[in-house]
Write a protein that holds these residues in place. Structure first.
Motif, PDB file in Angstrom:
ATOM      1  N   GLU A  97       0.675  -0.927  -0.006  1.00 25.32           N
ATOM      2  CA  GLU A  97      -0.102   0.028   0.055  1.00 25.32           C
ATOM      3  C   GLU A  97       0.562   1.276  -0.040  1.00 25.32           C
ATOM      4  OE1 GLU A  97      -3.012  -0.144  -0.217  1.00 25.32           O
ATOM      5  OE2 GLU A  97      -3.598  -2.337   0.151  1.00 25.32           O
TER       6      GLU A  97
ATOM      7  N   TYR B 200       6.369  -9.624  -5.098  1.00 26.82           N
ATOM      8  CA  TYR B 200       5.111 -10.081  -5.537  1.00 26.82           C
ATOM      9  C   TYR B 200       4.236 -10.548  -4.335  1.00 26.82           C
ATOM     10  CZ  TYR B 200       1.418 -12.788  -7.571  1.00 26.82           C
ATOM     11  OH  TYR B 200       0.098 -13.626  -7.941  1.00 26.82           O
TER      12      TYR B 200
ATOM     13  N   LYS C  29      -0.775  -8.865  -6.496  1.00 23.79           N
ATOM     14  CA  LYS C  29      -0.123  -7.339  -6.583  1.00 23.79           C
ATOM     15  C   LYS C  29       1.448  -7.481  -6.684  1.00 23.79           C
ATOM     16  CE  LYS C  29      -1.616  -3.148  -4.567  1.00 23.79           C
ATOM     17  NZ  LYS C  29      -2.341  -2.338  -3.673  1.00 23.79           N
TER      18      LYS C  29
ATOM     19  N   THR D  41      -2.053  -6.581 -10.322  1.00 29.16           N
ATOM     20  CA  THR D  41      -2.288  -5.126  -9.806  1.00 29.16           C
ATOM     21  C   THR D  41      -1.052  -4.711  -9.434  1.00 29.16           C
ATOM     22  OG1 THR D  41      -4.558  -5.963  -9.288  1.00 29.16           O
ATOM     23  CG2 THR D  41      -3.642  -3.920  -8.535  1.00 29.16           C
ATOM     24  N   THR D  42      -0.885  -3.347  -9.847  1.00 28.69           N
ATOM     25  CA  THR D  42       0.471  -2.488  -9.612  1.00 28.69           C
ATOM     26  C   THR D  42       0.378  -2.277  -8.066  1.00 28.69           C
ATOM     27  OG1 THR D  42      -0.410  -0.545 -10.447  1.00 28.69           O
ATOM     28  CG2 THR D  42       0.870  -1.838 -11.964  1.00 28.69           C
TER      29      THR D  42
ATOM     30  N   ASP E 112      -2.674   0.329  -7.785  1.00 24.19           N
ATOM     31  CA  ASP E 112      -3.915  -0.276  -8.060  1.00 24.19           C
ATOM     32  C   ASP E 112      -4.431  -0.155  -9.585  1.00 24.19           C
ATOM     33  OD1 ASP E 112      -4.321  -1.270  -5.383  1.00 24.19           O
ATOM     34  OD2 ASP E 112      -5.140   0.929  -4.779  1.00 24.19           O
TER      35      ASP E 112
ATOM     36  N   ASN F 266      -4.999  -2.363 -12.767  1.00 28.29           N
ATOM     37  CA  ASN F 266      -5.068  -3.855 -13.019  1.00 28.29           C
ATOM     38  C   ASN F 266      -4.762  -3.990 -14.454  1.00 28.29           C
ATOM     39  OD1 ASN F 266      -6.211  -4.417 -10.582  1.00 28.29           O
ATOM     40  ND2 ASN F 266      -8.145  -3.559 -11.345  1.00 28.29           N
TER      41      ASN F 266
END
Length: 248
Positions: free
Chosen positions: A147, A171, A175, A207-208, A211, A213
């Motif tokens: 986050e 990873y 994400k 997802t990076t 966020d 996708n």
């Protein structure tokens, strides 16, 4: 005093930025000012601008382009394809079956029906890591919280790894975070990384950190570009920042 005006437009795909300018706009430089550096370093505070300068040869039916960046250029083919799309949408060129670009004396051809998608690269295992499109990748699985508000801990973890590959990829359950050789976090998807993740995890969606996708269909990723702005840059010979100004 304002001595020059440069017109351009900015587009983005999956968060990656591309600034487009016609060659005549920067053909004349003001003493002490480098037009390309100014365009890459503005607006102030952005260090991820890729700059594409183009010149259309209507007689020979090709477009000569240069592509510059403050760092390594990622996703070059995607950037070139969305550039062509933007010219079509802005009615600068007509839609046709094949488009020809000349980049660094190399001739590149793109079909109209492939402008909105990109095939993933072949993935090879290499010395405990992976080799994709001649780039080395190191994959690290972690339970770290991916986050933005946990960025300090993420950066500390990255620095502890001491990687030497072109890309370090962290990873966690679909994400991922991409880091380049200089330990800079890349905020957008890199095609070599997506290719590796797809091969290793056999998933259709990743997802990076921010966020974004990325979805995979039949070994291809589809993408859309978005116009961010039409811009005018003013060169003022009283500006002390002759090469623009970025915050790193």
């Amino acid at each position: 005093m304002i001595s020059k005006v440069i017109n351009s437009y900015d587009i983005q795909v999956n968060g990656q930025l591309l600034r487009v300018v016609e060659a005549r706009e920067i053909s004349v430089e003001i003493k002490s000012y480098n037009n390309k550096l100014l365009l890459m370093n503005e607006p102030r505070g952005n260090k991820y601008v890729n700059l594409l300068v183009y010149q259309i040869d209507y007689n020979k039916n090709f477009i000569k382009v240069t592509l510059d960046s403050p760092d390594i250029i990622n996703n070059q083919e995607i950037l070139l394809k969305i550039f062509i799309n933007s010219l079509i949408d802005r009615k600068i060129i007509e839609e046709k079956e094949i488009y020809t670009l000349v980049l660094n004396d190399e001739t590149l051809e793109y079909a109209n029906d492939e402008l909105a998608q990109q095939t993933l690269f072949k993935v090879l295992q290499d010395k405990g890591g992976y080799k994709v499109n001649s780039k080395g990748l190191q994959l690290v699985e972690t339970d770290l919280n991916f986050e933005v508000n946990n960025l300090t801990e993420i950066k500390t973890f990255i620095e502890s790894i001491k990687h030497t590959q072109d890309y370090l990829v962290l990873y966690n359950a679909g994400k991922f975070i991409t880091v380049n050789k200089s330990n800079t976090i890349i905020p957008y998807p890199v095609l070599e990384v997506i290719s590796m993740l797809s091969e290793v995890y056999k998933k259709q969606r990743f997802t990076t950190l921010l966020d974004c996708n990325v979805e995979i269909h039949n070994n291809n990723i589809n993408y859309q570009y978005y116009l961010i702005s039409n811009s005018q840059f003013y060169i003022d010979d009283t500006d002390i920042y002759e090469s623009g100004f970025i915050i790193k």
